[in-house]
Design a protein around this motif. Structure first.
Motif, PDB file in Angstrom:
ATOM      1  N   GLU A 283      44.586  65.246  22.509  1.00  0.00           N
ATOM      2  CA  GLU A 283      44.188  64.262  21.512  1.00  0.00           C
ATOM      3  C   GLU A 283      43.639  63.007  22.184  1.00  0.00           C
ATOM      4  OE1 GLU A 283      43.789  64.717  18.517  1.00  0.00           O
ATOM      5  OE2 GLU A 283      43.258  62.618  18.140  1.00  0.00           O
TER       6      GLU A 283
ATOM      7  N   LEU B 260      30.794  68.525   6.379  1.00  0.00           N
ATOM      8  CA  LEU B 260      31.992  67.690   6.363  1.00  0.00           C
ATOM      9  C   LEU B 260      33.229  68.504   6.002  1.00  0.00           C
ATOM     10  CD1 LEU B 260      30.868  64.249   4.893  1.00  0.00           C
ATOM     11  CD2 LEU B 260      31.262  64.900   7.245  1.00  0.00           C
ATOM     12  N   ALA B 261      33.052  69.584   5.239  1.00  0.00           N
ATOM     13  CA  ALA B 261      34.195  70.439   4.897  1.00  0.00           C
ATOM     14  C   ALA B 261      34.764  71.078   6.164  1.00  0.00           C
ATOM     15  CB  ALA B 261      33.780  71.504   3.886  1.00  0.00           C
TER      16      ALA B 261
ATOM     17  N   LEU C 225      37.528  69.665  15.651  1.00  0.00           N
ATOM     18  CA  LEU C 225      38.514  68.732  16.187  1.00  0.00           C
ATOM     19  C   LEU C 225      39.682  69.446  16.850  1.00  0.00           C
ATOM     20  CD1 LEU C 225      38.520  66.147  13.288  1.00  0.00           C
ATOM     21  CD2 LEU C 225      37.305  66.031  15.433  1.00  0.00           C
TER      22      LEU C 225
ATOM     23  N   GLY D 215      48.853  68.599   7.272  1.00  0.00           N
ATOM     24  CA  GLY D 215      47.780  69.371   7.899  1.00  0.00           C
ATOM     25  C   GLY D 215      47.506  70.639   7.115  1.00  0.00           C
TER      26      GLY D 215
ATOM     27  N   ILE E  67      45.582  70.085   3.848  1.00  0.00           N
ATOM     28  CA  ILE E  67      44.135  69.929   4.021  1.00  0.00           C
ATOM     29  C   ILE E  67      43.486  71.283   4.244  1.00  0.00           C
ATOM     30  CG2 ILE E  67      42.337  69.011   5.532  1.00  0.00           C
ATOM     31  CD1 ILE E  67      43.825  66.551   5.837  1.00  0.00           C
ATOM     32  N   VAL E  68      44.059  72.072   5.146  1.00  0.00           N
ATOM     33  CA  VAL E  68      43.464  73.370   5.460  1.00  0.00           C
ATOM     34  C   VAL E  68      43.388  74.224   4.195  1.00  0.00           C
ATOM     35  CG1 VAL E  68      43.836  75.526   6.691  1.00  0.00           C
ATOM     36  CG2 VAL E  68      44.158  73.350   7.867  1.00  0.00           C
TER      37      VAL E  68
ATOM     38  N   LEU F 212      40.308  69.066  11.071  1.00  0.00           N
ATOM     39  CA  LEU F 212      41.173  67.888  11.158  1.00  0.00           C
ATOM     40  C   LEU F 212      42.584  68.241  10.687  1.00  0.00           C
ATOM     41  CD1 LEU F 212      41.095  64.787  11.660  1.00  0.00           C
ATOM     42  CD2 LEU F 212      40.802  64.547   9.212  1.00  0.00           C
ATOM     43  N   GLY F 213      42.663  68.906   9.531  1.00  0.00           N
ATOM     44  CA  GLY F 213      43.973  69.340   9.037  1.00  0.00           C
ATOM     45  C   GLY F 213      44.630  70.272  10.044  1.00  0.00           C
ATOM     46  N   ALA F 214      43.839  71.191  10.572  1.00  0.00           N
ATOM     47  CA  ALA F 214      44.387  72.187  11.484  1.00  0.00           C
ATOM     48  C   ALA F 214      44.939  71.537  12.741  1.00  0.00           C
ATOM     49  CB  ALA F 214      43.307  73.204  11.852  1.00  0.00           C
ATOM     50  N   VAL F 215      44.247  70.532  13.245  1.00  0.00           N
ATOM     51  CA  VAL F 215      44.684  69.964  14.515  1.00  0.00           C
ATOM     52  C   VAL F 215      45.989  69.190  14.318  1.00  0.00           C
ATOM     53  CG1 VAL F 215      43.415  67.772  14.521  1.00  0.00           C
ATOM     54  CG2 VAL F 215      43.848  68.935  16.640  1.00  0.00           C
ATOM     55  N   LEU F 216      46.140  68.542  13.177  1.00  0.00           N
ATOM     56  CA  LEU F 216      47.408  67.859  12.905  1.00  0.00           C
ATOM     57  C   LEU F 216      48.530  68.897  12.828  1.00  0.00           C
ATOM     58  CD1 LEU F 216      48.991  65.339  12.230  1.00  0.00           C
ATOM     59  CD2 LEU F 216      48.453  65.692   9.827  1.00  0.00           C
ATOM     60  N   LEU F 217      48.247  69.980  12.115  1.00  0.00           N
ATOM     61  CA  LEU F 217      49.212  71.064  11.986  1.00  0.00           C
ATOM     62  C   LEU F 217      49.616  71.607  13.362  1.00  0.00           C
ATOM     63  CD1 LEU F 217      50.419  73.149   9.874  1.00  0.00           C
ATOM     64  CD2 LEU F 217      48.389  74.493  10.281  1.00  0.00           C
TER      65      LEU F 217
ATOM     66  N   LEU G 170      39.698  79.843  10.117  1.00  0.00           N
ATOM     67  CA  LEU G 170      39.374  78.655   9.324  1.00  0.00           C
ATOM     68  C   LEU G 170      37.884  78.471   9.066  1.00  0.00           C
ATOM     69  CD1 LEU G 170      41.778  76.035  10.898  1.00  0.00           C
ATOM     70  CD2 LEU G 170      42.147  77.586   8.990  1.00  0.00           C
TER      71      LEU G 170
ATOM     72  N   LEU H 103      34.522  69.917   9.172  1.00  0.00           N
ATOM     73  CA  LEU H 103      35.149  68.850   9.950  1.00  0.00           C
ATOM     74  C   LEU H 103      36.557  68.588   9.424  1.00  0.00           C
ATOM     75  CD1 LEU H 103      34.543  66.699  12.137  1.00  0.00           C
ATOM     76  CD2 LEU H 103      33.867  65.180  10.313  1.00  0.00           C
ATOM     77  N   MET H 104      36.691  68.541   8.085  1.00  0.00           N
ATOM     78  CA  MET H 104      37.992  68.245   7.491  1.00  0.00           C
ATOM     79  C   MET H 104      38.997  69.353   7.769  1.00  0.00           C
ATOM     80  SD  MET H 104      37.346  66.366   3.918  1.00  0.00           S
ATOM     81  CE  MET H 104      35.727  66.517   3.332  1.00  0.00           C
ATOM     82  N   VAL H 105      38.531  70.608   7.675  1.00  0.00           N
ATOM     83  CA  VAL H 105      39.469  71.704   7.878  1.00  0.00           C
ATOM     84  C   VAL H 105      40.010  71.673   9.306  1.00  0.00           C
ATOM     85  CG1 VAL H 105      38.497  73.884   8.703  1.00  0.00           C
ATOM     86  CG2 VAL H 105      39.720  73.845   6.604  1.00  0.00           C
TER      87      VAL H 105
ATOM     88  N   ILE I 298      31.672  70.012  14.217  1.00  0.00           N
ATOM     89  CA  ILE I 298      32.504  69.192  15.086  1.00  0.00           C
ATOM     90  C   ILE I 298      33.912  69.758  14.938  1.00  0.00           C
ATOM     91  CG2 ILE I 298      33.330  66.878  15.570  1.00  0.00           C
ATOM     92  CD1 ILE I 298      30.436  66.768  15.754  1.00  0.00           C
TER      93      ILE I 298
END
Lengths: 293, 282, 269, 236
Positions: free
Chosen positions: A221, A93-94, A35, B256, B259-260, A100-105, A81, A96-98, A33
């Protein structure tokens, strides 16, 4: 009145299907997934906008430019990534999390660079007229969206079911190791999938941006919520399901807004998603994968 | 209380409050991650707790303890609605459904009258005393730690390793998933109410996507070997922007990036050591 | 002899394909019962039905006279059904000792509140579990590996760890899915010896296996499946000479080999 | 020697599975690797086919160093592996599975010829071309896996436990297929749990013990080695 509502619903549904097409492809082939998908949508719209507004390009040049930019961004981000995680066989899930961090960044950088104000395509990017089909009125952007969605759905279907590349993509989706034993370059297929998904996201961004004519960094988003609903309602990674789910969602939203209250519209996607999770978790079409111990 | 301590507390009160509240939020994230699930709804649960708490304080004369209890119950109900259908599915479904919850609640906050619309709610009484926050954090940490060290913690670790095998040895996997999600919603709700009664002003934007990611970054940075990891993660990520002022404006970028980088290069976080339960008896 | 497990008219379909089709058989308490048949005959599906991983379409499954079909997976463990998996499923990041202690989960009773508050009862139970887990490890010969990470064990050790984890729940019935897969004859003989000792402890065994020598020496009764249906049931001697089994599963060569081997063993006695 | 492996070392994470192995396969030979589980047999095949990166050592194919090539290039070069547990593409049809075997062959007569040859060898599959491979029985799946590999017309065939999990009757059938392939002069590196049948068919054998070669020689000699008889053949 009802016919117009239905038409509006179908057009909206087509935008959702168009948006979710690349997302579904990513989920289906890459098994993640991602994001950051919404970001490619934004990027496509912003690049095309810059092309039209600042370089004075016509839409027919700006559209492919936006698609290409989004596709390249998808390839770069996936390679940076997700490839390392795939190589390490990290849990889903890892990944998915990566993302997630990337999209915020990515959104933070974008909104710091461009600000969050709404931008618009210059007047005259699209012809102003409209077509009447009986009592139903369709604008140029709407027609463009419906036609593009049809072409892309058909194109993707032909690609996946009728071509050698499509066969290779399906093999990689199912078992990357075994696919590489068939002399298929898995990294290249992963890149092809990212590129294709990014291009689809970019196209969706430009067209939906044109239709709403309100472009800002977080537009992807907002769209992602619909994207999630579509892939859950349609079944994870199921292209046909995604198209059906997109149309259902679009019609349901327009009807809810028209016959209940316009405020309800934004809750429809979530409600439908939770309902499907309760009742038919494999998705509306519910095509479980064929596997055997 | 000695004067210097009083001074210290006065000067740094806001910071200490956010340390405690973020610690609770990190724990709430940990509880879900510990059973091998991922919730992206912690900010949504926090927001529900904050709005519930604020409205209770503004419109009723309930004592603070009951206000906090109410702020735990409402997010628990929301968690049950979203969590129940996804319990038997893979973790990805819960993650997606909980992202959706946050977005929907935001729409409600913005449109409803009682929540003050997009402007938010102000004038919430400052009822979160420092000692209440720290006591609740200590209690939650102690409780989670003790459960983690018990047979329940072992069952949770087993589920994280292999859900099917855990079920076959008698672990009621769906019940654990639900229990963890509800407990985490309650913790996040309490943390939300505490923060509302500490900052005295809340708005829908406080509980949006960025907040959800920030809460996750606490847990990821700390690692989920033990409940101490996320709390330390929250500590670090709350203090850093205070110490390095420029970071303040780049919080989204920074969280962000954390996390990455951590997922890619330090998948077990900065405190990777697992809890020891059993030693070989001599 | 009483029936410990009674499968009657069990059926399970996947996408219209009958994986298990109207299968009945009985496992008697204290015995070793074998389940054999070609790949895809439905043996693992039957295991999944008994342990509850997949729901039954039709029929019922009685365990100690009680219908367990409606029970969820974890409840069956509580009743005394344990199993191992064809592709080993252990908790890689746990220590060996913890893994076995986790196997005892269904037997533990310290209430949640005791654990949450760290009361003595829960701690006493933990000490008891550690001792029992160590004893189970000694039984399978892994005691010296107690503090090793389970994922670091060698393949054969992981198979034995899975058995120890299953035994930790003190099951009445242990389902073993191809326990000898990937073992050489030497290891297989050791395993047979271990399983006999398990049986002597009063645990009934139901096992799926392809190694016919292993099956023939260990089992008292065999059920043979083919395309989801039961084609034979009986003693190893009866099954080995059953024409339907030879045709569908053994083939003439293997049947002849088994007959020769049985003859030799009789000659020994 | 068509395939030559020298001082190969392989690892999963920090555990070394293969600790310096030398082996060679001559064209037209069937070479088998036997040994206990965890001895590193499968790892060696995965190392040769590029699914597992070697840490040290050299793998030569026709004298060319292929140790650092990715898996798909090794397959393209003509070394094709039939993986352990078959690994057919379960949701794809049998025809699609076979088509993937000859992925590098574009459309046309060549493809038709190869498909005809494979279906001639496995007539059962001809009737099931449209069926999803995951719905076939274990024995049929093994034929799909073998047929898929043969579609590539490989110069070296790596077979990983082809008889694993199959009924005794099907085991016989699989070995007779391997015997046919041998008669046709194909080069095969075979990993097999069923040491007895493997040694019967092979020209040369290597015995592995915890990541090292403990014994090697012509298969007929190995089959009579007392240590091998005790540990792997289980003959009384």
């Amino acid at each position: 009145m009802f016919a117009q509502q239905l038409a509006n619903g179908l057009v909206l549904g087509a935008t959702y299907a168009l948006f979710a097409l690349g997302f579904t492809l990513m989920v289906g082939v890459l098994r993640v997934i991602n994001l950051t998908y919404g970001f490619y949508f934004t990027l496509g719209a912003l690049v095309a906008l810059a092309g039209c507004r600042d370089l004075g390009l016509s839409l027919w040049l700006a559209l492919p430019l936006g698609m290409l930019a989004a596709g390249l961004a998808a390839v770069i981000i996936d390679t940076a990534l997700l490839t390392p995680l795939r190589r390490a066989r990290a849990p889903e899930l890892a990944s998915l999390m990566v993302t997630l961090g990337a999209v915020l960044l990515l959104y933070s950088v974008l909104s710091m660079g461009l600000g969050t104000e709404i931008r618009r395509f210059p007047l005259g990017t699209l012809p102003a007229g409209a077509v009447m089909l009986g009592e139903v009125r369709l604008g140029a952007a709407q027609i463009l969206i419906v036609v593009t969605t049809l072409v892309m759905v058909l194109g993707l279907w032909v690609l996946l079911s009728r071509t050698r590349l499509g066969l290779a993509l399906r093999a990689v989706a199912e078992n990357p190791d075994a696919a590489s034993l068939m002399a298929i370059s898995v990294p290249r297929m992963v890149m092809a999938t990212s590129l294709l998904s990014g291009v689809l996201a970019g196209a969706a961004g430009v067209l939906i941006g044109l239709n709403q004519n309100a472009i800002q960094p977080y537009m992807g988003e907002t769209m992602m919520l619909r994207g999630f609903a579509v892939i859950i309602i349609g079944g994870l990674g199921d292209v046909r399901g995604a198209v059906a789910a997109g149309l259902v969602l679009g019609v349901a939203e327009v009807m809810a807004a028209g016959y209940i209250d316009s405020m309800v519209k934004d809750g429809v996607a979530f409600t439908l998603m939770v309902l499907v999770l309760w009742l038919k978790p494999a998705g509306l079409l519910g095509r479980a994968r064929v596997t055997r111990a | 209380m000695p004067i210097w301590l009083d001074d210290f507390l006065w000067t740094y009160q806001t910071l200490i409050h956010s340390l405690g509240i973020n610690g609770l939020l990190a724990l709430s994230m940990y509880v879900v991650l510990a059973v091998g699930q991922l919730s992206l709804g912690q900010a949504a649960f926090m927001g529900l707790g904050a709005y519930t708490g604020a409205l209770l304080s503004l419109h009723t004369g309930l004592p603070f303890a009951l206000v906090l209890a109410g702020s735990a119950v409402v997010p628990v109900l929301a968690a049950a609605a979203v969590g129940l259908p996804t319990l038997r599915l893979t973790g990805v479904y819960l993650a997606i459904a909980t992202i959706g919850l946050g977005e929907v609640l935001r729409v409600i906050y913005v449109n409803a009258e009682i929540t003050g619309g997009a402007l938010g709610l102000g004038g919430i009484p400052g009822r979160s005393a420092t000692w209440i926050i720290l006591l609740l954090l200590a209690g939650a940490l102690g409780g989670v730690w003790l459960v983690g060290r018990s047979r329940f913690g072992r069952a949770m670790e087993a589920m994280r390793g292999d859900q099917t095998a855990a079920a076959v040895i008698g672990v009621n996997v769906p019940a654990y998933h639900l229990g963890a999600l509800l407990a985490s919603a309650a913790l996040a709700g309490v943390a939300g109410a505490l923060s509302a009664h500490s900052s005295t002003f809340i708005s829908p934007d406080d509980y949006a996507f960025e907040a959800a990611v920030t809460i996750l970054s606490f847990a990821i940075l700390g690692g989920i070997g033990s409940p101490l990891g996320p709390v330390v993660g929250a500590l670090v990520l709350t203090l850093l922007p205070e110490l390095l002022r420029p970071l303040h404006d780049f919080r989204g970028v920074f969280n962000g990036l954390i996390i990455v980088l951590v997922v890619l290069f330090l998948p077990r976080g900065i405190l990777p050591w697992p809890m020891t339960r059993l030693r070989k008896p001599l | 002899m009483t029936a410990l497990l009674e499968v009657s008219r069990a059926s399970k379909q996947y996408r219209g394909l009958a994986a298990v089709d109207d299968v009945s058989f009985t496992v008697e308490a204290g015995r070793v019962h074998g389940l054999i048949g070609p790949n895809g005959a439905g043996k693992t599906t039957l295991f999944n039905l008994i342990s509850g991983l997949v729901p039954l379409d039709e029929g019922n499954i009685l365990f100690e006279g009680r219908d367990i079909a409606p029970l969820p997976i974890h409840a069956r463990a509580g009743l005394g059904i344990a199993r191992t998996f064809q592709n080993i499923r252990i908790f890689e990041d746990m220590t060996v000792l913890e893994t076995v202690a986790a196997g005892a989960h269904a037997r533990l009773s310290a209430p949640f509140w005791h654990c949450l508050l760290g009361l003595p009862r829960s701690r006493a139970e933990e000490r008891r579990v550690a001792a029992e887990a160590l004893e189970a490890l000694e039984f399978v010969g892994l005691a010296d590996r107690a503090q090793t990470r389970a994922g670091d064990l060698a393949y054969g050790e992981q198979r034995r760890l899975e058995i120890a984890r299953g035994l930790a729940s003190r099951p009445r019935l242990l389902l073993l899915d191809e326990p000898a897969a990937g073992m050489n004859p030497h290891e297989t003989a050791d395993l047979a010896c271990l399983l006999r000792r398990v049986c002597e402890r009063g645990v009934t065994l139901l096992l799926v296996e392809h190694d016919m020598g292993f099956i023939m020496t260990l089992c008292c009764r065999l059920t043979v499946l083919n395309f989801g249906r039961r084609i034979a049931c009986g003693t190893p001697q009866e099954v080995r000479t059953n024409p339907a089994v030879i045709e569908a599963y053994l083939g003439t060569k293997a049947a002849a080999r088994l007959a020769a081997r049985a003859g030799r063993e009789e000659g020994w006695q | 020697m068509i395939l030559e492996v020298s001082r190969l070392e392989l690892a999963y994470g920090h555990t070394r599975a293969v600790k310096g192995i030398d082996l060679a396969v001559a064209a037209g030979q069937v070479v088998c690797l036997i040994g206990a589980n965890g001895a590193g047999k499968t790892s060696i095949l995965r190392g040769i086919s590029g699914l597992l990166r070697s840490c040290r050592g050299v793998i030569r194919f026709d004298g060319r160093d292929i140790s650092h090539l990715p898996a798909h290039e090794i397959a393209a070069a003509g070394i094709v592996q039939v993986p352990e547990g078959r690994q057919v593409f379960a949701s794809l049809s049998v025809a699609e599975n076979l088509r993937l075997g000859a992925f590098l062959v574009p459309h046309g007569a060549e493809l038709t010829r190869r498909l005809g040859a494979v279906l001639g060898r496995f007539p059962v599959l001809a009737k099931k071309l449209g069926v999803a491979a995951g719905l076939l029985s274990g024995g049929e799946q093994q034929m799909v896996a073998l047929g898929r590999a043969l579609m590539a017309e490989p110069r070296v065939l790596l077979l990983d436990e082809p008889s694993m999990g199959l009924a005794p009757m099907l085991v016989e059938q699989i070995f007779s297929i391997i015997a046919d392939l041998k008669r046709e002069g194909r080069t095969i590196l075979l990993v097999e749990q069923n040491a007895e049948a493997a040694l019967e068919i092979a020209d040369y054998a290597y015995v592995l013990e915890s990541g090292r070669v403990s014994l090697s020689g012509p298969a007929a000699e190995i089959a009579h080695d007392p240590a091998v008889i005790g540990a792997y053949l289980g003959r009384r």
